[in-house]
Design a protein around this motif. Structure first.
Motif, short mmCIF file in Angstrom:
data_model
loop_
_atom_site.label_atom_id
_atom_site.label_comp_id
_atom_site.label_asym_id
_atom_site.label_seq_id
_atom_site.Cartn_x
_atom_site.Cartn_y
_atom_site.Cartn_z
N LEU A 9 4.98 21.76 56.60
CA LEU A 9 4.54 23.15 56.60
C LEU A 9 3.32 23.34 55.70
CD1 LEU A 9 7.96 25.05 56.46
CD2 LEU A 9 6.42 24.84 58.42
N ALA A 10 3.34 22.68 54.54
CA ALA A 10 2.22 22.82 53.60
C ALA A 10 0.93 22.26 54.18
CB ALA A 10 2.55 22.11 52.29
N GLY A 11 1.04 21.25 55.04
CA GLY A 11 -0.14 20.65 55.66
C GLY A 11 -0.58 21.36 56.93
N THR A 12 0.14 22.43 57.31
CA THR A 12 -0.17 23.19 58.52
C THR A 12 -1.06 24.38 58.17
OG1 THR A 12 1.93 22.57 59.55
CG2 THR A 12 0.85 24.53 60.41
N ASN A 13 -1.95 24.74 59.08
CA ASN A 13 -2.79 25.92 58.89
C ASN A 13 -1.90 27.14 58.67
OD1 ASN A 13 -4.51 28.21 59.30
ND2 ASN A 13 -5.91 26.92 60.47
N PHE A 14 -2.10 27.82 57.55
CA PHE A 14 -1.23 28.94 57.20
C PHE A 14 -1.39 30.11 58.17
CE2 PHE A 14 0.12 26.52 53.89
CZ PHE A 14 0.78 27.18 52.86
N THR A 15 -2.52 30.19 58.85
CA THR A 15 -2.69 31.23 59.86
C THR A 15 -1.70 31.04 61.00
OG1 THR A 15 -5.04 31.39 59.35
CG2 THR A 15 -4.32 32.31 61.44
N LEU A 16 -1.48 29.78 61.39
CA LEU A 16 -0.52 29.48 62.45
C LEU A 16 0.91 29.77 62.01
CD1 LEU A 16 -2.04 26.13 63.77
CD2 LEU A 16 -2.34 28.44 64.71
N ILE A 17 1.21 29.49 60.75
CA ILE A 17 2.54 29.81 60.22
C ILE A 17 2.76 31.32 60.24
CG2 ILE A 17 4.03 29.71 58.18
CD1 ILE A 17 2.70 27.12 57.41
N TYR A 18 1.71 32.06 59.88
CA TYR A 18 1.78 33.52 59.89
C TYR A 18 2.04 34.05 61.30
CZ TYR A 18 0.09 38.35 59.56
OH TYR A 18 -0.04 39.72 59.62
N LEU A 19 1.33 33.50 62.29
CA LEU A 19 1.53 33.92 63.66
C LEU A 19 2.92 33.57 64.16
CD1 LEU A 19 -1.92 32.92 65.21
CD2 LEU A 19 -1.10 35.23 64.68
N ALA A 20 3.42 32.40 63.74
CA ALA A 20 4.78 32.00 64.12
C ALA A 20 5.81 32.97 63.54
CB ALA A 20 5.06 30.58 63.66
N CYS A 21 5.57 33.41 62.31
CA CYS A 21 6.48 34.38 61.68
C CYS A 21 6.44 35.73 62.39
CB CYS A 21 6.11 34.57 60.21
SG CYS A 21 6.41 33.12 59.17
N LEU A 22 5.32 36.04 63.05
CA LEU A 22 5.20 37.29 63.80
C LEU A 22 5.78 37.18 65.21
CD1 LEU A 22 1.58 38.47 62.86
CD2 LEU A 22 3.76 39.27 61.93
N GLY A 23 6.44 36.05 65.50
CA GLY A 23 7.05 35.86 66.80
C GLY A 23 6.14 35.23 67.83
N LYS A 24 5.12 34.52 67.36
CA LYS A 24 4.19 33.84 68.26
C LYS A 24 4.17 32.34 67.98
CE LYS A 24 1.21 37.93 68.40
NZ LYS A 24 -0.15 38.47 68.12
N PRO A 25 5.32 31.67 68.16
CA PRO A 25 5.37 30.23 67.85
C PRO A 25 4.48 29.39 68.74
CG PRO A 25 7.34 30.92 69.02
CD PRO A 25 6.60 32.17 68.69
N MET A 26 4.17 29.88 69.94
CA MET A 26 3.34 29.09 70.84
C MET A 26 1.92 28.95 70.31
SD MET A 26 5.46 28.11 72.96
CE MET A 26 4.30 27.20 73.95
N SER A 27 1.48 29.86 69.44
CA SER A 27 0.17 29.71 68.82
C SER A 27 0.12 28.44 67.99
CB SER A 27 -0.13 30.93 67.94
OG SER A 27 -0.16 32.11 68.70
N LEU A 28 1.24 28.11 67.39
CA LEU A 28 1.34 26.87 66.61
C LEU A 28 1.42 25.67 67.53
CD1 LEU A 28 1.85 25.38 63.86
CD2 LEU A 28 4.28 25.83 64.23
N LEU A 29 2.30 25.75 68.52
CA LEU A 29 2.55 24.59 69.38
C LEU A 29 1.35 24.25 70.26
CD1 LEU A 29 6.23 25.40 70.47
CD2 LEU A 29 5.46 23.88 68.63
#
Length: 529
Positions: A268-288
């Motif tokens: 998680l620490a090595g992941t773009n925090f913007t993608l983590i934020y979007l995943a927390c907003l219910g948009k996990p596909m933005s990460l995947l």
């Protein structure tokens, strides 16, 4: 160059560093649960004295700035100066507790040796740059390393992972100045945006970072660590730093559950925090669906698989033959390889096993991974995965132009064309500059470091050329441990003061992605506009 304005902002940074030292003071008391049975007078007084110095330095810089000019216009030059000088200032002020607290490490004869100025600067910058390289040994001995100073050492990871300037922008703002400082501080090739978006990004980054730190600390406490250990390792994990409270790092806890938990949070620490934020907003596909994240995970899985095969083939990398059942050996091979690959790709530097004893194939892969790094917009250091993706695409386009010179083809990333002509120049310049700095520093280290260093390490298989290259790569890319003399069971204490200062400079370069530090040595940079 508006020096009074730069001084004014640096004064605030000095106060911020001094204020954060206060959180380490309670750990000097036995009742606070740091594991010691007496009040740590030396560590407590060292922190108090350092806080006073920070207050005085901050007041002096603010006084100079307030007296000289009322001009509040912070342009790109001043923003870069604030960022670069903030890390220089943090290195000096952050090293004071170690110097004043008489922190010591073990000599060749087993006796305590007090940290010198170069040692303190090295340890401080290693913390702020989230490198995790260290000169300290016997850190479990409170007589040599007070618990409160060990906590401060890990706290520098927390500050460095968040970014002093990111924290500065999130709390204090400064309008367009905030945008300029965020652009200079945040790692990665793409950092554009409006002033409001920059401010929002700083708050979002800080909020996610703090929340993950708290969550990990609670989980580690539930899994058997003390609050002191859990907090320190949480700071080291989410900042991708790697400082531990044990000489044997996380491997000293001998807990597979803790190791798997830390693996997850390092990812998680090595992941773009913007993608983590979007995943927390219910948009996990933005990460995947993100190309950089897919490549990041793919590199980790592929490298881990190759290391498992290489290690199991010789049946010697992960456990002595016949000491474990086949199932247990496979699980240990999977856990050890995955942990070390994630630890190095994310530039965390934690260790659970001595990978310096692994096969040459496995070690070669780990050395390669030191040049990869995490995702842009993460706390991970290194060159960043997105740069490698773009670099490969640029090279591929140049190959095509070799036999089709008239073809005009834009680079595509995630289904979108990249039309910015400056991006290609930026990527090639950065990669070339990293290669030049690596080679130059490697040669310089071999030239200045005496042969006694390798003899003092008492490592029969030490190789000056290879070990020096590993040490330069590990510090420039903010990894921490490398191979040989600076392997996972050793540290940087053997090196002379000039070499430690070189490493300190390389760690700062790597953390700020070169330019914010290199411009400070250019005379033209300091000329009046």
């Amino acid at each position: 160059m508006n020096l009074p304005l730069v001084a004014r902002l640096l004064g605030m940074v000095a106060w911020l560093i001094g204020a954060t030292m206060a959180f380490s003071l309670p750990w000097a008391f036995p009742a606070f649960g740091a594991g010691q049975d007496r009040f740590e007078k030396d560590g407590f007084l060292a922190l108090v004295a350092s806080m006073c110095v920070c207050a005085i330095v901050g007041w002096g810089l603010r006084r100079y700035g307030d007296d000289k000019s009322d001009d509040q216009s912070l342009f790109r030059k001043e923003a870069m100066a604030v960022v670069g000088l903030s890390w220089v200032l943090a290195t000096i002020l952050g090293g004071l507790p170690f110097l004043l607290g008489r922190v010591a490490y073990r000599s060749d004869e087993g006796k305590p040796v007090a940290m010198g100025i170069a040692d303190c600067l090295f340890e401080s910058q290693s913390g702020f740059s989230t490198t995790g390289a260290t000169v300290l040994t016997a850190i479990e001995n409170p007589d040599w390393v007070p618990r409160c100073l060990l906590f401060w050492r890990s706290s520098t990871h927390f500050l460095g992972g968040l970014g002093i300037i990111v924290l500065f922008v999130a709390i204090l703002g400064h309008g367009s100045a905030g945008k300029a400082m965020m652009r200079a501080e945040m790692p990665g090739p793409n950092k554009e945006g409006s002033q409001e978006r920059m401010q929002h990004a700083a708050w979002t980054f800080a909020g996610i970072y703090v929340a993950l730190n708290v969550l990990l600390a609670v989980l580690l406490k539930l899994e058997g660590m003390t609050w002191f250990e859990a907090t320190c390792h949480s700071f080291g994990t989410m900042a991708t730093g790697g400082f531990s409270t044990l000489d044997t790092s996380l491997g000293g806890f001998e807990s597979p559950l803790i190791e798997y938990t830390v693996i997850l949070f390092m990812l998680l620490a090595g992941t773009n925090f913007t993608l983590i934020y979007l995943a927390c907003l219910g948009k996990p596909m933005s990460l995947l669906r993100d190309v950089e994240w897919q490549t990041y995970v793919g590199i980790i899985l592929l490298a881990s698989a190759v290391i498992i095969v290489a290690g199991m083939w010789g049946r010697s990398d992960f456990a002595p033959e016949d000491t474990l059942s086949t199932g247990d050996e496979l699980e240990l091979a999977f856990r050890d390889s995955l942990f070390q690959v994630v630890s190095i790709v994310t530039t965390t530097g934690f260790g659970t096993s001595d990978f310096d004893l692994w096969s040459d194939t496995s070690r070669a892969i780990l050395i390669f991974l030191m040049f990869v790094g995490g995702c842009a917009g993460s706390t991970g250091g290194g060159m960043k995965v997105i740069r490698h993706i773009l670099f490969v695409k640029i090279i591929g386009r140049e190959f095509e132009r070799a036999y089709h010179p008239s073809v005009v083809r834009h680079i595509r990333l995630g289904g979108e064309s990249i039309t910015d002509p400056d991006l290609t120049r930026q990527i090639l310049t950065y990669v070339g500059l990293v290669a030049m700095i690596f080679v130059t520093s490697w040669i310089a280290l071999v030239a200045i470091e005496p042969a006694e260093t390798w003899r003092a390490a008492q490592q029969p298989e030490a190789n000056e050329l290879i070990d020096s290259a590993g040490a330069v790569a590990a510090t420039l890319h903010n990894i921490g441990p490398a191979i040989g003399i600076v392997g996972p069971t050793r540290n940087y204490a053997y090196f002379t003061a000039p070499a430690k200062l070189l490493f300190t400079f390389l760690m700062m370069l790597g953390r700020l992605e070169l330019f914010a530090i290199l411009v400070l040595v250019l005379p033209s940079f300091w000329r009046v506009r």
